[in-house]
Design a protein around this motif. Sequence first.
Motif, PDB file in Angstrom:
ATOM      1  N   SER A 920     -38.351  44.408  -5.512  1.00  0.00           N
ATOM      2  CA  SER A 920     -38.076  43.033  -5.091  1.00  0.00           C
ATOM      3  C   SER A 920     -36.646  42.607  -5.429  1.00  0.00           C
ATOM      4  O   SER A 920     -36.133  41.650  -4.839  1.00  0.00           O
ATOM      5  CB  SER A 920     -39.069  42.075  -5.749  1.00  0.00           C
ATOM      6  OG  SER A 920     -38.881  42.056  -7.159  1.00  0.00           O
ATOM      7  N   CYS A 921     -36.027  43.283  -6.371  1.00  0.00           N
ATOM      8  CA  CYS A 921     -34.658  42.891  -6.756  1.00  0.00           C
ATOM      9  C   CYS A 921     -33.674  44.034  -6.586  1.00  0.00           C
ATOM     10  O   CYS A 921     -32.538  43.963  -7.050  1.00  0.00           O
ATOM     11  CB  CYS A 921     -34.634  42.389  -8.197  1.00  0.00           C
ATOM     12  SG  CYS A 921     -35.155  43.626  -9.410  1.00  0.00           S
ATOM     13  N   ASN A 922     -34.133  45.102  -5.894  1.00  0.00           N
ATOM     14  CA  ASN A 922     -33.283  46.289  -5.752  1.00  0.00           C
ATOM     15  C   ASN A 922     -31.978  45.989  -5.042  1.00  0.00           C
ATOM     16  O   ASN A 922     -30.902  46.439  -5.449  1.00  0.00           O
ATOM     17  CB  ASN A 922     -34.068  47.382  -5.010  1.00  0.00           C
ATOM     18  CG  ASN A 922     -33.195  48.603  -4.749  1.00  0.00           C
ATOM     19  OD1 ASN A 922     -32.482  49.057  -5.625  1.00  0.00           O
ATOM     20  ND2 ASN A 922     -33.253  49.110  -3.513  1.00  0.00           N
ATOM     21  N   THR A 923     -32.045  45.220  -3.965  1.00  0.00           N
ATOM     22  CA  THR A 923     -30.844  44.962  -3.164  1.00  0.00           C
ATOM     23  C   THR A 923     -29.780  44.251  -3.987  1.00  0.00           C
ATOM     24  O   THR A 923     -28.604  44.648  -4.001  1.00  0.00           O
ATOM     25  CB  THR A 923     -31.194  44.124  -1.922  1.00  0.00           C
ATOM     26  OG1 THR A 923     -32.174  44.810  -1.151  1.00  0.00           O
ATOM     27  CG2 THR A 923     -29.956  43.856  -1.082  1.00  0.00           C
ATOM     28  N   GLU A 924     -30.188  43.171  -4.682  1.00  0.00           N
ATOM     29  CA  GLU A 924     -29.221  42.402  -5.483  1.00  0.00           C
ATOM     30  C   GLU A 924     -28.690  43.246  -6.639  1.00  0.00           C
ATOM     31  O   GLU A 924     -27.488  43.225  -6.939  1.00  0.00           O
ATOM     32  CB  GLU A 924     -29.891  41.139  -6.009  1.00  0.00           C
ATOM     33  CG  GLU A 924     -28.907  40.186  -6.671  1.00  0.00           C
ATOM     34  CD  GLU A 924     -29.585  38.906  -7.154  1.00  0.00           C
ATOM     35  OE1 GLU A 924     -28.876  38.057  -7.733  1.00  0.00           O
ATOM     36  OE2 GLU A 924     -30.816  38.776  -6.980  1.00  0.00           O
ATOM     37  N   PHE A 929     -24.354  46.512  -9.231  1.00  0.00           N
ATOM     38  CA  PHE A 929     -24.154  47.832  -9.832  1.00  0.00           C
ATOM     39  C   PHE A 929     -23.010  48.564  -9.134  1.00  0.00           C
ATOM     40  O   PHE A 929     -22.131  49.137  -9.778  1.00  0.00           O
ATOM     41  CB  PHE A 929     -25.455  48.636  -9.736  1.00  0.00           C
ATOM     42  CG  PHE A 929     -25.316  50.082 -10.134  1.00  0.00           C
ATOM     43  CD1 PHE A 929     -25.320  50.453 -11.477  1.00  0.00           C
ATOM     44  CD2 PHE A 929     -25.167  51.075  -9.162  1.00  0.00           C
ATOM     45  CE1 PHE A 929     -25.186  51.790 -11.845  1.00  0.00           C
ATOM     46  CE2 PHE A 929     -25.030  52.401  -9.528  1.00  0.00           C
ATOM     47  CZ  PHE A 929     -25.041  52.760 -10.866  1.00  0.00           C
ATOM     48  N   ASN A 930     -23.012  48.534  -7.794  1.00  0.00           N
ATOM     49  CA  ASN A 930     -21.965  49.226  -7.035  1.00  0.00           C
ATOM     50  C   ASN A 930     -20.587  48.637  -7.321  1.00  0.00           C
ATOM     51  O   ASN A 930     -19.592  49.364  -7.387  1.00  0.00           O
ATOM     52  CB  ASN A 930     -22.268  49.168  -5.534  1.00  0.00           C
ATOM     53  CG  ASN A 930     -23.444  50.056  -5.154  1.00  0.00           C
ATOM     54  OD1 ASN A 930     -23.878  50.888  -5.951  1.00  0.00           O
ATOM     55  ND2 ASN A 930     -23.977  49.874  -3.940  1.00  0.00           N
ATOM     56  N   ARG A 931     -20.531  47.296  -7.444  1.00  0.00           N
ATOM     57  CA  ARG A 931     -19.237  46.670  -7.757  1.00  0.00           C
ATOM     58  C   ARG A 931     -18.710  47.165  -9.109  1.00  0.00           C
ATOM     59  O   ARG A 931     -17.520  47.400  -9.278  1.00  0.00           O
ATOM     60  CB  ARG A 931     -19.376  45.152  -7.764  1.00  0.00           C
ATOM     61  CG  ARG A 931     -19.417  44.546  -6.394  1.00  0.00           C
ATOM     62  CD  ARG A 931     -18.881  43.105  -6.396  1.00  0.00           C
ATOM     63  NE  ARG A 931     -19.579  42.256  -7.347  1.00  0.00           N
ATOM     64  CZ  ARG A 931     -20.633  41.495  -7.037  1.00  0.00           C
ATOM     65  NH1 ARG A 931     -21.111  41.494  -5.804  1.00  0.00           N
ATOM     66  NH2 ARG A 931     -21.199  40.733  -7.957  1.00  0.00           N
ATOM     67  N   CYS A 932     -19.609  47.273 -10.087  1.00  0.00           N
ATOM     68  CA  CYS A 932     -19.215  47.730 -11.420  1.00  0.00           C
ATOM     69  C   CYS A 932     -18.690  49.163 -11.367  1.00  0.00           C
ATOM     70  O   CYS A 932     -17.631  49.473 -11.914  1.00  0.00           O
ATOM     71  CB  CYS A 932     -20.397  47.631 -12.370  1.00  0.00           C
ATOM     72  SG  CYS A 932     -20.092  48.358 -14.001  1.00  0.00           S
ATOM     73  N   ILE A 933     -19.420  50.048 -10.686  1.00  0.00           N
ATOM     74  CA  ILE A 933     -19.002  51.455 -10.602  1.00  0.00           C
ATOM     75  C   ILE A 933     -17.686  51.565  -9.818  1.00  0.00           C
ATOM     76  O   ILE A 933     -16.791  52.351 -10.182  1.00  0.00           O
ATOM     77  CB  ILE A 933     -20.105  52.320  -9.949  1.00  0.00           C
ATOM     78  CG1 ILE A 933     -21.406  52.218 -10.753  1.00  0.00           C
ATOM     79  CG2 ILE A 933     -19.657  53.763  -9.836  1.00  0.00           C
ATOM     80  CD1 ILE A 933     -21.298  52.678 -12.187  1.00  0.00           C
ATOM     81  N   SER A 934     -17.555  50.778  -8.747  1.00  0.00           N
ATOM     82  CA  SER A 934     -16.310  50.801  -7.954  1.00  0.00           C
ATOM     83  C   SER A 934     -15.124  50.403  -8.821  1.00  0.00           C
ATOM     84  O   SER A 934     -14.027  50.970  -8.699  1.00  0.00           O
ATOM     85  CB  SER A 934     -16.437  49.855  -6.759  1.00  0.00           C
ATOM     86  OG  SER A 934     -17.452  50.293  -5.886  1.00  0.00           O
TER      87      SER A 934
END
Length: 963
Positions: A920-924, A929-934
Amino acid sequence: MKPFLNRIAELFYHNHTEDIGHICFVFPNRRSGLFFQKYLAEIAGKPMFSPPVTTINDLMTELSPYIPADRTGMLFTLYELYMELYNNEESFDNFVFWGDMLLNDFDDVDKYMVDAKQLFTNIQDLKEIEEFYLNEEQIAVIKRFWHNFSYPSIDSEKKQDFISLWSILYKLYFSFRQKLSSKGIAYEGMIFREVAEKSKEVNRLKIPYKKLVFIGFNALTESERVFMEQIKKQGIADFYWDYNAPTLRDKFNKATYFMNDNIHRFPSAYDIGEPDIITMPEIELITIPSAAGQAKLVTRLLDEFIQNDYIPQTDKAINTAIVLPDENLLMPVLYSIPEIIDPINVTMGYSLQRTPVAALMDTIYEMQRHVRYSKGEALFYHLEVKSILSHRFIAAHAGIEGDTLIAFINKNNKTYLTSDELGKNYLLKLLFRNIRNEKEASGYLLSLLEFLLQNTHQSTENEEKEVVKTGLSSLEREFIFHYHTAIKRLKDVIEEHNIKMDIDTYFRLLHKLTSAISIPFRGEPLSGLQIMGVLETRALDFENLIILSVNEGIFPVKKVANSFIPYNLRRGFGMATTEHQDSIYAYYFYRMISRAKRVYLLYDSRTEGLKKGEMSRYIYQLKHHYQAHIKERIITYNIASNQAQPIEIKKTPDIIQKLSRFLSGGDRYLSASSINTYLDCPLRFYLQKVEEIGKEDEVTETVDGSVFGSIFHYVMQKIYDRMKGVNEEILVTADMINTILKDNSLMTAYIEEAFARTFFKKYKDPQPLTGYNYMIGEIIRKYIRQTLTADKKYTPFTYLRSEEKIELEIPFSPEKRVRIKAYIDRVDRHNGKIHIIDYKTGGDKTSFQSMERLFDHNINHREKAVMQVLLYCKMYALKHDTGEDIHPSIYLIQKLFRDFDPEIRIKQGNQYETIESYLSCNTEYTEVFNRCISEIFDPAVPFSQTPCTDHCQYCDFTGLCKR
């Protein structure tokens, strides 16, 4: 103003030109005798036979039939006699402390010619005191002393022991003297008393000199006083006292304590013609908050002396002295002397107990006394082992094997080690073996020192006086040689008397023996700058004086000698007391400065522990009693508190290359904890994860938070894996958990196994826990039981696995994938959902406000555990792709006993709602998470320090950041 000794030399040269060679001049120490001979030679101006020059100790020994006895040997002899008289099975280990006190007391009794029978007899009836013909003061103090021990109603066991022991002291004293006399040896007091008593009998004491001239004395013992009186009666003695300064004639000054009696009893035959000293020297008081800083300041003062021509540029100049009341400052002062000052003469010598070899012996002693035993095998404590391996003498020979051994200890958390683990070469086998008695100790230490002497070589001139790695300087070899000699002497005495003792006593005796050994420095005693202790200044005069450590408690020294004879008895019988010590040091100080032109008084103003940083009473007396003009100077240190500069690491091509190892095709993985590290502080992430700079391995002696958590995880895994057996999964029921809860022996076995694997590491098999570890084990047991009790609420549930390892490449941009590795604590299936359970033994939270907050650099207290368990859910979903709902849970172990709730809640509006499914919260979550890794891999974003200084509290790199 001529020095005192110069005037005496001039006086006797002109009045006894023909027979001066038959006059023996007696001084308080050897140094003053050497200076006297120098002055005499300068006055004569031509070759001449030097008159006999000696010290009072050497003169007494010369006139006595006895040879000075070895103190250690006397201690053993005293013990043997004590055992015969006291009829007690007391060990030598218990005897040695107060036996050493008795040697001091017997020495005092004889030097002050006390009637030992009167002093030591156990008085049964106070009325008998008057039969001893004591004076009123003696009777009064003895009554006070015995008051508490004279009534039969007193049944204190200690008092009765004291009385019974006191009652044999005279017999012990008498038989001890007889025993020594039969061997032709004696202690110093016994020699002094023998000579003094013989001097009272006509023609019994033969003086081999035409005249004895006593120069520069002050405090006399009764035996010295009796001896001097008797030879004065024979008309062959003369006396010269140094009391010419007004401070030394001031009745309010303790320095005058002995003056009137000495001048009255022992007048001088000649007037030395010295004018009265009426002026004070130039005095400068320098306050400095450092012991080593005082030594460094000496350099500046000597430079000032040279610039102002206070020190003549001649090798014969002996007008300047540095006086060290604290002999620990000798080496710092020597290293601080400017090269232009040459020659330098060190009068005081250097105590063997302050040398590197003594430090090595002390550490070996600590290692041996802390040895433990397991199944009959000796175990050595890691701190002492590492300290010995790091000692320069040992490290030079142990080489790479020593370094490897230290790394092995740290890496494997070895608190205690066996001889087999340590004995990697001949030297290490020699060092790390257990010694149990005095015989083994002597052989052990002698073998070690012989190895060091035989397997080293001295540096040569071609090496520019540098010592090669496995070499020793000539001075260090001399230190080892003297220590070897002391051990051999102790070994011989022990064997001669066949005394048994434990290791503690052996090393205490060795310490006492080596403390009395002083290594003399080579030098020209009659030229150059003089560096000396307070006692060496007696009868000597210098124009320039630098006196260090003029602190109360150091100068005058505050040291009360241990004695079996209480103060009131000592005073009543005319023996030395603390008042004598005070007056003696006052005399040393005021006589020392009386003929100086310039005096520099340095004192340490620091207040640390028992040190009060208080200036000496002599400074207060000079200021307020004598109204001396004192120039004062305060030396301070500018400790600049520079603002820590921000640190920022730009992502250079080299750093980007290192980062690429975490991307698809690389060989390294990120983890949830490393991502949390980045969010806490990007700079710490760079140092730890990119450059792989870690904290050096250390031995952990107590169970810290991380080890505690590892033990808990291990036990929980063992319990549930045992239920599952070889099956892929198992349905866990309440009865199954109850069975585990009742099996205390099984849980104990798992806890011991967990300790062996995660903490001790040195045991192949689990060991029973003891002491502190037992207590920690019981706490873990309670947590385990409470966790299992909490799990019963969810039974029946299917247990799948523990510590599941997942390694994935997760896309975080259209072109890039990051390598992530995780170990999931536990995976269950319950009510149709996969439950990802994360155990947390720390103080984490399970409720959070938003996904953005989980990855926010600027927050002090992020919900790290939530970020981590959600990442585990994401990775599990990607790996297994079962389509099942995944439910995240966090077991906060600290809350198991109250308000236990494993649910994770996110703020929705004004309230927190449970996350039933990760999907239910995977997308957010994936977006932030992707922003942090980027950001981690973005070349334009540098690695900078965290803005939240709370994160710096336990960081290993605070020294680098200066936060």
